[in-house]
Design a protein around this motif. Structure first.
Motif, PDB file in Angstrom:
ATOM      1  N   ARG A  77       0.833  -1.204   0.000  1.00 50.02           N
ATOM      2  CA  ARG A  77       0.000   0.000   0.000  1.00 50.02           C
ATOM      3  C   ARG A  77       0.866   1.252   0.000  1.00 50.02           C
ATOM      4  O   ARG A  77       1.574   1.529   0.971  1.00 50.02           O
ATOM      5  CB  ARG A  77      -0.919  -0.006   1.218  1.00 50.02           C
ATOM      6  CG  ARG A  77      -1.867  -1.195   1.240  1.00 50.02           C
ATOM      7  CD  ARG A  77      -2.894  -1.070   2.336  1.00 50.02           C
ATOM      8  NE  ARG A  77      -3.863  -2.156   2.301  1.00 50.02           N
ATOM      9  CZ  ARG A  77      -5.073  -2.103   2.847  1.00 50.02           C
ATOM     10  NH1 ARG A  77      -5.457  -1.002   3.462  1.00 50.02           N
ATOM     11  NH2 ARG A  77      -5.891  -3.130   2.767  1.00 50.02           N
ATOM     12  N   ASN A  82      -3.110   4.343  -1.473  1.00 48.35           N
ATOM     13  CA  ASN A  82      -2.778   3.457  -0.349  1.00 48.35           C
ATOM     14  C   ASN A  82      -3.630   2.199  -0.338  1.00 48.35           C
ATOM     15  O   ASN A  82      -4.128   1.774   0.719  1.00 48.35           O
ATOM     16  CB  ASN A  82      -2.911   4.218   0.974  1.00 48.35           C
ATOM     17  CG  ASN A  82      -1.847   5.281   1.128  1.00 48.35           C
ATOM     18  OD1 ASN A  82      -0.653   5.002   1.059  1.00 48.35           O
ATOM     19  ND2 ASN A  82      -2.283   6.525   1.306  1.00 48.35           N
ATOM     20  N   THR A  83      -3.817   1.614  -1.518  1.00 53.66           N
ATOM     21  CA  THR A  83      -4.574   0.368  -1.607  1.00 53.66           C
ATOM     22  C   THR A  83      -3.701  -0.755  -2.166  1.00 53.66           C
ATOM     23  O   THR A  83      -3.263  -1.624  -1.421  1.00 53.66           O
ATOM     24  CB  THR A  83      -5.830   0.546  -2.481  1.00 53.66           C
ATOM     25  OG1 THR A  83      -5.442   1.092  -3.760  1.00 53.66           O
ATOM     26  CG2 THR A  83      -6.824   1.481  -1.818  1.00 53.66           C
ATOM     27  N   ASP A  84      -3.433  -0.711  -3.473  1.00 54.63           N
ATOM     28  CA  ASP A  84      -2.711  -1.832  -4.086  1.00 54.63           C
ATOM     29  C   ASP A  84      -1.614  -1.394  -5.047  1.00 54.63           C
ATOM     30  O   ASP A  84      -1.250  -2.132  -5.954  1.00 54.63           O
ATOM     31  CB  ASP A  84      -3.695  -2.747  -4.811  1.00 54.63           C
ATOM     32  CG  ASP A  84      -4.428  -2.038  -5.943  1.00 54.63           C
ATOM     33  OD1 ASP A  84      -4.240  -0.814  -6.108  1.00 54.63           O
ATOM     34  OD2 ASP A  84      -5.186  -2.717  -6.669  1.00 54.63           O
ATOM     35  N   SER A 106       3.579  -6.241   3.846  1.00 54.67           N
ATOM     36  CA  SER A 106       2.199  -5.862   4.160  1.00 54.67           C
ATOM     37  C   SER A 106       2.032  -5.717   5.662  1.00 54.67           C
ATOM     38  O   SER A 106       2.688  -6.407   6.447  1.00 54.67           O
ATOM     39  CB  SER A 106       1.230  -6.928   3.630  1.00 54.67           C
ATOM     40  OG  SER A 106      -0.109  -6.583   3.945  1.00 54.67           O
ATOM     41  N   TYR A 113      -4.239 -10.226  -2.627  1.00 51.97           N
ATOM     42  CA  TYR A 113      -2.995  -9.796  -3.253  1.00 51.97           C
ATOM     43  C   TYR A 113      -2.078 -10.976  -3.528  1.00 51.97           C
ATOM     44  O   TYR A 113      -1.443 -11.064  -4.567  1.00 51.97           O
ATOM     45  CB  TYR A 113      -2.276  -8.770  -2.375  1.00 51.97           C
ATOM     46  CG  TYR A 113      -3.077  -7.519  -2.141  1.00 51.97           C
ATOM     47  CD1 TYR A 113      -3.680  -6.846  -3.207  1.00 51.97           C
ATOM     48  CD2 TYR A 113      -3.242  -7.002  -0.872  1.00 51.97           C
ATOM     49  CE1 TYR A 113      -4.409  -5.688  -2.996  1.00 51.97           C
ATOM     50  CE2 TYR A 113      -3.971  -5.843  -0.654  1.00 51.97           C
ATOM     51  CZ  TYR A 113      -4.551  -5.189  -1.725  1.00 51.97           C
ATOM     52  OH  TYR A 113      -5.270  -4.050  -1.511  1.00 51.97           O
TER      53      TYR A 113
END
Length: 238
Positions: A77, A82-84, A106, A113
């Protein structure tokens, strides 16, 4: 404030890592940790876009020179959403050069993911929770395993995967001990380490691994390929 100088490696660098992590203090800490373990940090950025821009076309099939790094270490993130962003950068990197070693960091266990990154079946993948960086020797050893083409997944991720995929497909034919051995393989352990952790002989470990290969239909593959394929089958729950 100027960043503190990196410590001199205790031995010549044997691996080159490009780091992408948006948290400044963690990024600085990782740089120092890697340098102290003899790892050369060839680049350090805060966003996935900066990472891909820095890598450029150096990993495309048309570029035959030695890549500028041996492994990419990416936070999942990162800005702007700020996700993927990290996983997208990893997928793009491996699109440019299939199987290029990538380790993702992570804060939490996020299966979606992992599933996506394992989709190409090429191995050389690491998925570690950020807490693992506190054990610097083990952390760097995991990076070296991935740089060498192996697959390393955080123990906490393994536990939740085992809970999620119980009795799925061919994996349901494995005995509890075989499943335990396969989970250790997924964490990057070599046969000797598996034997020590499970308090059995290396000969017994090899027997279990051969049984795993047979039950997963991998008996005809080369040994190194079988190990990666067995781990991928376990992580995918097939």
């Amino acid at each position: 404030m100027n960043p503190l100088p990196l410590p001199r490696p205790s031995r010549p660098a044997d691996m080159r890592v490009f780091l992408a992590e948006d948290q400044y203090l963690l990024r600085q800490g990782l740089e120092r940790l890697l340098a102290s373990q003899g790892v050369e940090v060839v680049g350090s950025v805060a966003t996935a876009d900066e990472f891909l821009s820095a890598v450029g076309e150096s990993l495309t099939p048309a570029h035959t020179a030695r890549p500028p790094m041996d492994l990419a270490l990416l936070d999942i993130r990162m800005p702007p959403t700020n996700t993927d962003e990290g996983i997208r950068a990893a997928l793009e990197l491996r699109r440019r050069r299939r199987g290029f070693p990538v380790v993702l960091l992570s804060q939490y266990v996020e299966h979606v993911y992992l599933d996506e990154l394992l989709g190409d079946g090429a191995g050389a993948i690491g998925y570690l929770l950020k807490d693992r960086v506190f054990d610097d020797v083990s952390f760097v050893e995991s990076l070296r395993t991935v740089a060498g083409g192996g697959t390393v997944v955080d123990p906490e991720v393994i536990v939740t995967l085992m809970q999620r995929q119980a009795a799925r497909g061919r994996l349901s034919s494995l005995t509890p001990r075989e499943t335990e051995v396969l989970s250790r393989m997924a964490q990057g352990d070599a046969n000797a380490s598996i034997a020590e952790r499970l308090v059995i002989t290396e000969k017994a470990v090899l027997k279990h691994i051969n049984a795993i290969f047979s039950k997963l239909g991998l008996a005809g593959e080369a040994t190194s390929a079988r190990r990666v394929m067995a781990v991928l089958a376990f992580l995918r729950g097939r």
